[in-house]
Enzyme design. Structure first.
Site, short mmCIF file in Angstrom:
data_model
loop_
_atom_site.label_atom_id
_atom_site.label_comp_id
_atom_site.label_asym_id
_atom_site.label_seq_id
_atom_site.Cartn_x
_atom_site.Cartn_y
_atom_site.Cartn_z
N LYS A 199 0.86 -1.11 -0.10
CA LYS A 199 -0.06 0.21 0.10
C LYS A 199 1.07 1.08 -0.08
O LYS A 199 1.52 1.40 1.07
CB LYS A 199 -1.02 -0.02 1.26
N LYS A 252 -2.05 -1.46 -4.10
CA LYS A 252 -2.94 -0.32 -4.18
C LYS A 252 -2.24 0.94 -3.94
O LYS A 252 -1.23 1.01 -3.42
CB LYS A 252 -3.72 -0.54 -2.78
C1 PBG Z 1 -7.41 3.19 4.69
C2 PBG Z 1 -7.76 3.00 3.30
C3 PBG Z 1 -7.72 4.14 2.68
C4 PBG Z 1 -8.12 3.59 1.27
C5 PBG Z 1 -8.51 2.31 1.55
N1 PBG Z 1 -8.39 1.93 2.87
C6 PBG Z 1 -7.24 5.56 2.58
C7 PBG Z 1 -5.84 5.83 2.93
O1 PBG Z 1 -4.82 4.66 3.38
O2 PBG Z 1 -5.52 6.83 3.20
C8 PBG Z 1 -8.11 4.31 -0.01
C9 PBG Z 1 -9.04 3.63 -1.07
C10 PBG Z 1 -9.28 4.65 -2.22
O3 PBG Z 1 -8.65 5.73 -2.30
O4 PBG Z 1 -10.27 4.61 -2.76
N2 PBG Z 1 -8.54 2.40 5.65
#
Ligand code: PBG
Length: 328
Positions: A199, A252
């Site tokens: 991530k 992601k």
């Molecule tokens: C954290 C989480 C995020 C997203 C999914 N889970 C936000 C972050 O890490 O700041 C982002 C997903 C998206 O932008 O569509 N719970």
């Protein structure tokens, strides 16, 4: 590769093109995210994500039914609790927003796979993904181990409500192993884990933070999310999560990281999911709204690219539209 003496380019008819296509995307690969509030009836548009809504619990169950009816196999749930505090205590309440939504959705659509996002950022008043502590240098940072304990409780509350897959998105070290053993110890051996393994600290989460009302109140998430410049580190994170018990791994965002998806698909034998995140959705929506892109063509091209890179599952806000476009 053997090249013929007289290279010849075949002009494919549309039928032959269809027969020889290398990447085929199907509705079976799609996962639709939902943002859920504690109230019963709400359908509040998210301005930075046209076509997406914050939904009350009853509306979420209805939306889940629509998603199931177009053939999408799974939803990914994000909770927006009424009460936020320093520890994110609403995250592990058995009567919290997500357990109640899971129960309602499962009663309405028992065969829809319900995946829950396990994280603290939506539940803390400071918007970080974990418990905050003072460091020796007197700055603030996330306390990894204290956070993992709380994430375990959150995951158990979701499993207890009937979640099929738990998706920890916090990036704390050791959380997959801790959640796996807790699930097993509580007889949730059949609950799977989809780990947000790679991530990245990305600017493409901007619209999500509006949607989930979770922007960090101070600092940023760079201490626990990955540097966009790193590829090897992603493969290390993935192998750790698999060793700790992840059934599905996730990358992601998707589009700036297609090489990471390809490497993961080549290196590991578990299913690879990619999250086509909020900013990637918002870009297409904004351009299409101005008439600068054809939304359907652009979206199907993006989803094909993510799958061609090696993803077998795609989490996308386009899921419902794509499902309709893919039906001929
Ligand atoms: C954290 C989480 C995020 C997203 C999914 N889970 C936000 C972050 O890490 O700041 C982002 C997903 C998206 O932008 O569509 N719970």
């Amino acid at each position: 590769m053997i090249l013929p003496d007289r290279p010849r380019r075949l002009r494919l008819t549309s039928t032959i093109r269809r027969m020889t296509r290398e990447t085929r995307i199907s509705v079976d690969q799609l996962i639709a995210p939902l943002f859920i509030r504690e109230e019963e009836q709400v359908r509040s548009p998210i301005s930075s994500m046209p076509g997406q809504y914050q939904l009350g619990i009853a509306d979420a169950a209805e939306e889940a039914q629509r998603i199931y009816d177009v053939g999408i196999p799974a939803v990914l749930l994000f909770g927006i609790p009424e009460h936020k505090d320093n520890e994110g205590s609403s995250a592990w309440r058995k009567d919290g927003v997500i357990p109640r939504a899971v129960d309602r959705i499962k009663k309405r659509c028992p065969d829809l796979c319900v995946i829950t996002d396990v994280c603290l950022c939506e539940y803390t008043d400071h918007g970080h993904c974990g418990i905050i502590k003072k460091t020796r240098r007197n700055t603030l940072d996330v306390d990894n181990d204290a956070t993992v304990e709380v994430l375990v409780r959150e995951a158990l509350a979701h499993a207890d409500a009937g979640a099929d897959i738990i998706a920890p998105s916090d990036m704390m070290d050791g959380r997959i192993g801790a959640i796996r053993s807790a699930l097993d110890a509580h007889s949730f051996e059949d609950v799977a884990i989809m780990a947000y393994s790679a991530k990245y600290a990305s600017s493409f989460y901007g619209p999500f933070r509006d949607a989930a009302e979770s922007p960090p109140a101070f600092g940023d998430r760079r201490s626990y999310q990955m540097d966009p410049a790193n590829a090897l580190e992603a493969q290390r994170e993935i192998s750790i999560d698999i060793a700790e018990g992840a059934d599905i791994i996730m990358i992601k965002p998707a589009l700036p990281y297609l090489d990471i998806i390809r490497q993961a698909a080549d290196n590991f034998d578990v299913p690879v999911a990619a999250y086509n995140v909020s900013g990637e959705y918002a870009m297409v929506k904004a351009a299409a709204d101005r008439g600068w892109l054809d939304e359907k063509q652009a979206t199907l091209e993006i989803l094909t690219g993510i799958c061609r890179a090696g993803a077998s599952l795609v989490i996308t806000y386009f899921a419902q539209d794509a499902a309709k476009w893919l039906q001929k």
